[in-house]
Each structure stands twice: as structure tokens, then as C-alpha cells.
Design an enzyme around this catalytic site. Structure first.
Site, short mmCIF file in Angstrom:
data_model
loop_
_atom_site.label_atom_id
_atom_site.label_comp_id
_atom_site.label_asym_id
_atom_site.label_seq_id
_atom_site.Cartn_x
_atom_site.Cartn_y
_atom_site.Cartn_z
N ARG A 319 0.00 -17.10 -34.60
CA ARG A 319 0.18 -17.07 -36.07
C ARG A 319 -0.37 -15.73 -36.58
O ARG A 319 -1.55 -15.63 -36.93
CB ARG A 319 -0.59 -18.22 -36.72
CG ARG A 319 -0.02 -19.61 -36.48
CD ARG A 319 -0.84 -20.64 -37.25
NE ARG A 319 -0.13 -21.90 -37.39
CZ ARG A 319 -0.34 -22.96 -36.61
NH1 ARG A 319 -1.21 -22.92 -35.64
NH2 ARG A 319 0.34 -24.08 -36.82
N GLU A 455 11.95 -25.67 -38.94
CA GLU A 455 10.91 -26.36 -39.70
C GLU A 455 11.35 -26.75 -41.10
O GLU A 455 10.55 -27.22 -41.90
CB GLU A 455 9.61 -25.54 -39.72
CG GLU A 455 9.76 -24.12 -40.15
CD GLU A 455 8.45 -23.33 -40.02
OE1 GLU A 455 7.39 -23.94 -39.85
OE2 GLU A 455 8.51 -22.09 -40.13
N ARG A 489 1.70 -30.81 -47.40
CA ARG A 489 0.84 -31.05 -46.25
C ARG A 489 -0.63 -30.79 -46.54
O ARG A 489 -1.51 -31.21 -45.79
CB ARG A 489 1.31 -30.19 -45.06
CG ARG A 489 1.28 -28.73 -45.33
CD ARG A 489 2.06 -27.94 -44.30
NE ARG A 489 1.27 -27.47 -43.20
CZ ARG A 489 1.67 -26.57 -42.32
NH1 ARG A 489 2.89 -26.05 -42.40
NH2 ARG A 489 0.90 -26.18 -41.34
N CYS A 526 5.87 -26.65 -31.58
CA CYS A 526 4.60 -25.93 -31.75
C CYS A 526 3.82 -26.43 -32.95
O CYS A 526 2.76 -25.92 -33.25
CB CYS A 526 4.85 -24.43 -31.86
SG CYS A 526 5.75 -23.98 -33.34
C1 PEP Z 1 4.67 -25.85 -38.29
O1 PEP Z 1 5.08 -25.79 -39.46
O2 PEP Z 1 4.73 -26.88 -37.60
C2 PEP Z 1 4.08 -24.66 -37.66
C3 PEP Z 1 3.79 -24.63 -36.40
O3 PEP Z 1 3.81 -23.59 -38.45
P1 PEP Z 1 2.58 -23.53 -39.47
O4 PEP Z 1 1.71 -24.73 -39.21
O5 PEP Z 1 1.87 -22.25 -39.23
O6 PEP Z 1 3.25 -23.58 -40.79
MG MG Z 2 5.34 -23.88 -40.41
#
Ligand code: PEP
Ligand code: MG
Length: 588
Positions: A319, A455, A489, A526
């Protein structure tokens, strides 16, 4: 009195320690640890500031006009009395010498303790003296801000708990008692400030299970509970606290019996960790011989070492946005980024490194100064690839740095949050332009595999067109769940609706895996789902053979894989997909 606060379990394990409550104070105060050899100088700094305020108030007293109301003089007297209070001075000295807090932190910690005592007083007159104390402390803090500190504070923004002068502080050698951090909220960048494990655990009042703050806590492998709403009001400075990161419970002021029980559980989880460590070199194969790739998610170049230690066979998600955060707009240039990417590549000793381009915005602000509500709806606003495409100069700087680093080892380039074909085309055009720029400068660059994060539900539903453009896919389940179920989230108020087992989520994940497998393209998960032990078998059954997670989760997932039989899991996974209540489907 013992009591419990419930929140969300976001990072496993048990932590026992004294609370460091970082107040969302109205005064902007730096928090950092000093070195033991700096204690005297720091105490002197607090003393000098206090003496300066005493002088100032005395001067004011002399200048009070004869006809001024008598209360004014009385008020100044009260302030002077407070300033000269030996108990206050001694308590501040103790915070500095015993805990190695910087002077400002020591002062505000003591202020909080006394404020609570004032709040509990029956006498209204005395209760109101709290405001006087606050004014006095504020005056001292102002003096400290004005006077240069002999000790350099960390390169951290105000209100951040960091390490002294950028030096890592080992609690073992300096402060015996483990400390746990209690805060209203912490940004992911704040979390990185104490990645050196200054704290044994942390508790925040806000946050969701896959908020980036929680993700960074997991990557640090320290117990954490977020969304513990009243925590920063109910927990007092220096209270003994148990964090049960498995259950999402915080126990405050535990009795000796409770302490004994949790110390036992803490030892048990240590033993479990040691047992799992033996699996490090065991190949990751299911019982029926299917090879499963276990990769690491990392946030900083230095995390590569932890990935290798955990037995990861590559980095599945770097990241990169964490390189860009908390720098007050002074973003890293091509050379700095190039060095950072090279560091990861070299630490992985020839194993592949998946570098994701910048994914800032929403709950990952570049700077604290950027307010959360900067955009109307940050999660749906200008974040990730949208941000990069809106700033092509910044984007191509990153692309050039990654391409150049790819000379030194296998690199996979991953783009976050793509949804539209036009975005894919613009992204690839930027990549070609970055290559052309390197050609013009005569700089060498490596070949990279290209990947897209899936995503956004729109991307999952049109996955076939993604497969035409990209060599591999990576399913970001954190955002996929957020956008499919329409829940933020990072918002603890809707955290109970964050459901990886929702049939809609499972169907999207299953379709992406199936489409990639059918096209003979690599596909990985991921998001946090990859490290969730309760999801391992289902993902295997759906045909997933590549998981990327925090290094701390790898060995437990490997154990689960070693015990799984993919032949039995596949038909069961299909039944789960057909079910209206997948969470209730028993494992075969
Ligand atoms: C996700 O959205 O699952 C991801 C791996 O990216 P991030 O958590 O960095 O948004
Ligand atoms: Mg993400």
C-alpha cells in the site's frame, strides 16, 4: 471498580497495561517519548516555562489598576497558587522521569487527572477551579511552544504519539510497565508513528473492522479494539486495562483474579504463536496436494523483512500511500519513491512484489489537516485511481519510480478502484507516457505485469473486460464489501452490517475467481478476507489459490490450508453460494 467496554475486535491477542489516554484536547499538544538521558533537561524545560508564567502573572498583578474589581487580583492569586503547587510540580516530574513523556504530554496528563478530581467535588466553588487550572496549564503550554525545545520532537504532526526524536524507544529497557493507547480516533498515519511497538495495544472510540486504522493495527500485530464508543471518556489516565483483541472487549481496572486469567490467556497465545512458527518453512499445500500461494500485505518498505520472516512467498499488496501520508503536502519525488520500492524488492530476495499505486482519500487522508468531510462523501469521492488520474504529473512520477525499480526484481503493478473502461484506458495511457518519459531521459526500466484491483461491484460484474487488459486481478474485499452493502467500512455505527458472508458479496467474489481461472489469469484476494481464518476454506473451495494478508496472519492461514481438502471443499462452496443463509452452512 472493574468494568468492561465492548467494541470491535480488530487485531488479535491480549494486551495488559496502563492506559495512556490521548485526549482530544482543545490544546494542540505534541506527544512523544524522550530518552532517559533527556529527563533532567525536560524537567527543566517544564520548570522554566512554569517560572516564566509565574513572572508574567506577578507583573500582571503589579499592573492591575487600583480601581479594578477585587476579583481580578484574587483570580491571579489563585493562578499563582496553582502554579506553585508542589504536588502538581512533582506529578509532572514523575510523568517525565518514570514514563519518559515529553513535558507537554506530562502536563496535560496531570491536568486530566486533576480535572477528573475537580469534577467529582461536591463544592461548586472548588469544582469551578478546574477552569483556572486549565487556563494555567494552557499558559505554560503556550510558553513551551514559544521557547525552543532543547530536545528535538519527532517528525510528527501535533497530537501524535511518536518516538523521541525519531529514535525507536524500547520499553523493555526504559519503562517497565506496558502501555496501551486510548484515543477517540487515530488516523492510519498516526498508527504508523508508533509502529515501533511503543504500545502494547490500542483502543479507539471510533472505527470499523476494516478501517485503515484497524488494518495498520493488524499489520503491527498488536491487540486492538476499535469502536469502543465511550472508551476515551470512561478510561482514566494510568488505569490498568486489559485489551482482549479476540473478543473486542476492554476490561478496566481488573481484579487480581481477572488479571490472572488474562495473563494465562496471554501466555497461551504466545505458545500458540511459537507452535505456528514451526510451519514457516512448510510448503503451503492442501491435503490433496494443491499449492496455495501465501503473500504479504505491507505498508512500509521496512515491512518486507517481516513478510520474509513469516514465510511469505512475495508481496501481494504494497500500500504505497503510506509513503505519501503526513508530509504536509511535501510528497515524495521520483528518486525517493524509487529508493523505497528498491528497498522492498531487495528485501524480498527475488520473490515478486506487487506495488499498488497511490490509494488515498476517504479514511486515508494524506494529511491530518485534510478534514474528513473534505468531500461530500469521501468513500465515493476522489480516491485511489480517481485521485491519480486527477493529478497525472504525480501519477506518472510514481509510475516512473516503480518502472525503474522493476529492473531490480520481479514487480507487479496494481491499480486500485478501477470501474470504468475509460479509466482503464487512461491509466494505461499514463503508463505508456511514463515509459516514454523514461526513454527520453535514457533511463532503464523493467517489465512489469499489470493488475487491477476488483473492489467495486461494477468491476466485479464486468470482470471479463478487465481480463482483456490485465495480466492479473486482485480482489479488494474490504472495499468490495463496503460498496456492495453500502456501509462505510470506517463507521462503527454500521459495523454490524459489514458481512463478508453476505450472499451478494460471495457471488461477486466467486464470479471474479471463476472468470480469472477460466481465462488462465492469476487472481488473488488481498482484502482482510484473505487473512480471516473463517473464510479460508470457502475461498479454497471457490478455487482461490493466492491469498495476500498481513505477515502476522500467514502462518495461521497456512495451518488451515494444510488441514483442508480442496476436492471436498469445491462442491460444498457451490452449495454455500446457492444458499440464502451462507453463514449457517456447516463445513464439510
Ligand atoms: C481492499 O479494499 O480490500 C484493499 C485491499 O484495499 P484497501 O484496504 O487498502 O482499501
Ligand atoms: Mg481498497
Amino acid at each position: 471498580m472493574t468494568f468492561a467496554i465492548h467494541g470491535l475486535a480488530v487485531s488479535r491477542g491480549i494486551a495488559i497495561g496502563r492506559a495512556v489516554v490521548v485526549a482530544s484536547s482543545r490544546m494542540e499538544v505534541v506527544h512523544y517519548f524522550i530518552r532517559p538521558d533527556q529527563v533532567e533537561a525536560e524537567i527543566q524545560r517544564a520548570r522554566t516555562a512554569r517560572n516564566a508564567v509565574i513572572d508574567e502573572l506577578r507583573r500582571l498583578q503589579e499592573e492591575v489598576p487600583k480601581d479594578a474589581p477585587g476579583e481580578l487580583d484574587a483570580l491571579l492569586e489563585v493562578h499563582l497558587m496553582l502554579l506553585q503547587d508542589q504536588a502538581l510540580a512533582e506529578a509532572i516530574r514523575n510523568w517525565i522521569s518514570d514514563r519518559l513523556y515529553n513535558a507537554e504530554w506530562a502536563l496535560t496528563t496531570q491536568l486530566e487527572i486533576i480535572s477528573r478530581q475537580f469534577d467529582e467535588m461536591d463544592d461548586e466553588y472548588l469544582r469551578e477551579r478546574k477552569a483556572d487550572l486549565e487556563q494555567v496549564v494552557e499558559r505554560i503550554l503556550r510558553h513551551m511552544k514559544g521557547a525552543a525545545s532543547p530536545i528535538s520532537p519527532p517528525m510528527a504532526p501535533a497530537s501524535v504519539v511518536g518516538t523521541a526524536g525519531g529514535q525507536q524507544l524500547s520499553l523493555d529497557g526504559t519503562v517497565d510497565t506496558p502501555l496501551v493507547l486510548v484515543a477517540q480516533d487515530l488516523s492510519p498515519a498516526d498508527m504508523l508513528q508508533f509502529k515501533s511497538k511503543v504500545f502494547a495495544g490500542f483502543i479507539t472510540a471510533v472505527g470499523g473492522k476494516t478501517s485503515h486504522t484497524a488494518i495498520v493495527a493488524r499489520s503491527m500485530d498488536i491487540p486492538a479494539v476499535v469502536g469502543a464508543r465511550a472508551a476515551s471518556q470512561l478510561i482514566r489516565q494510568d488505569d490498568w486495562v486489559i485489551i482482549d483483541g479476540n473478543e473486542g472487549v476492554v476490561i478496566v481496572d481488573p481484579t487480581p483474579i481477572i488479571l490472572e486469567e488474562y495473563s494465562f490467556r496471554q501466555r497461551q497465545s504466545e505458545l500458540e504463536r511459537e507452535r505456528l512458527a514451526r510451519l514457516r518453512f512448510t510448503p503451503s499445500l492442501t491435503m490433496d496436494g494443491q499449492r496455495v500461494e501465501l503473500l504479504a500485505n505491507i505498508e512500509q518498505p521496512s515491512d518486507g523483512a517481516a513478510a520474509v520472516r513469516a514465510g511469505a512467498v512475495g508481496v501481494g499488496l504494497f500500500r504505497t500511500e503510506f509513503l505519501f501520508m503526513g508530509r504536509s503536502g511535501n510528497l515524495p519525488g521520483e528518486e525517493e519513491q524509487y529508493r523505497a520500492y528498491c528497498e522492498v524488492i531487495s528485501s524480498m530476495h527475488g520473490m515478486p512484489v506487487t506495488i499498488r499505486t497511490l490509494d488515498v482519500g476517504a479514511d486515508k487522508p494524506l494529511d491530518k489537516a485534510q478534514p474528513k468531510d473534505y468531500y461530500l462523501n469521501p468513500a465515493l469521492g476522489l480516491r485511489a485511481i480517481r485521485w491519480s488520474l486527477a493529478d497525472p504529473v504525480m501519477f506518472r512520477t510514481q509510475l516512473r519510480a516503480i518502472l525503474r525499480a522493476a529492473v531490480h526484481g520481479p514487480v507487479k503493478l496494481l491499480f486500485p478502484m478501477l470501474a470504468h473502461r475509460s479509466e482503464i484506458e487512461q491509466t494505461l495511457a499514463q503508463l505508456r507516457q511514463a515509459q516514454a518519459e523514461l526513454d527520453m531521459r535514457g533511463l532503464v526500466y523493467g517489465k512489469v505485469k499489470l493488475g487491477a484491483m476488483i473492489e467495486i461491484p461494477a468491476a466485479a460484474l464486468t470482470v471479463r473486460s478487465f481480463l482483456k487488459y490485465f495480466d492479473f486481478l486482485s480482489i479488494g474485499t474490504n472495499d468490495l464489501i463496503q460498496y456492495t452493502l453500502a456501509i462505510d467500512r470506517a463507521d462503527e455505527a454500521v459495523a454490524h452490517l459489514y458481512d463478508p458472508m453476505h450472499p451478494a458479496v460471495l457471488r461477486l467474489v466467486a464470479e471474479v475467481i471463476a472468470a480469472a481461472n477460466a481465462a488462465g489469469k492469476e487472481v488473488c484476494v488481498c482484502g482482510e478476507m484473505a487473512g480471516d481464518l473463517s473464510m479460508t476454506r470457502l475461498l479454497l473451495g471457490l478455487g482461490l489459490r493466492s491469498f495476500s494478508m498481513h505477515p502476522a496472519q500467514i502462518l495461521a492461514v497456512k495451518q488451515e490450508i494444510l488441514r483442508a481438502d480442496s476436492c471436498k471443499l469445491a462442491p460444498w462452496a457451490n452449495e454455500v453460494l446457492d444458499s440464502d443463509t451462507p453463514a449457517q452452512m456447516m463445513l464439510p
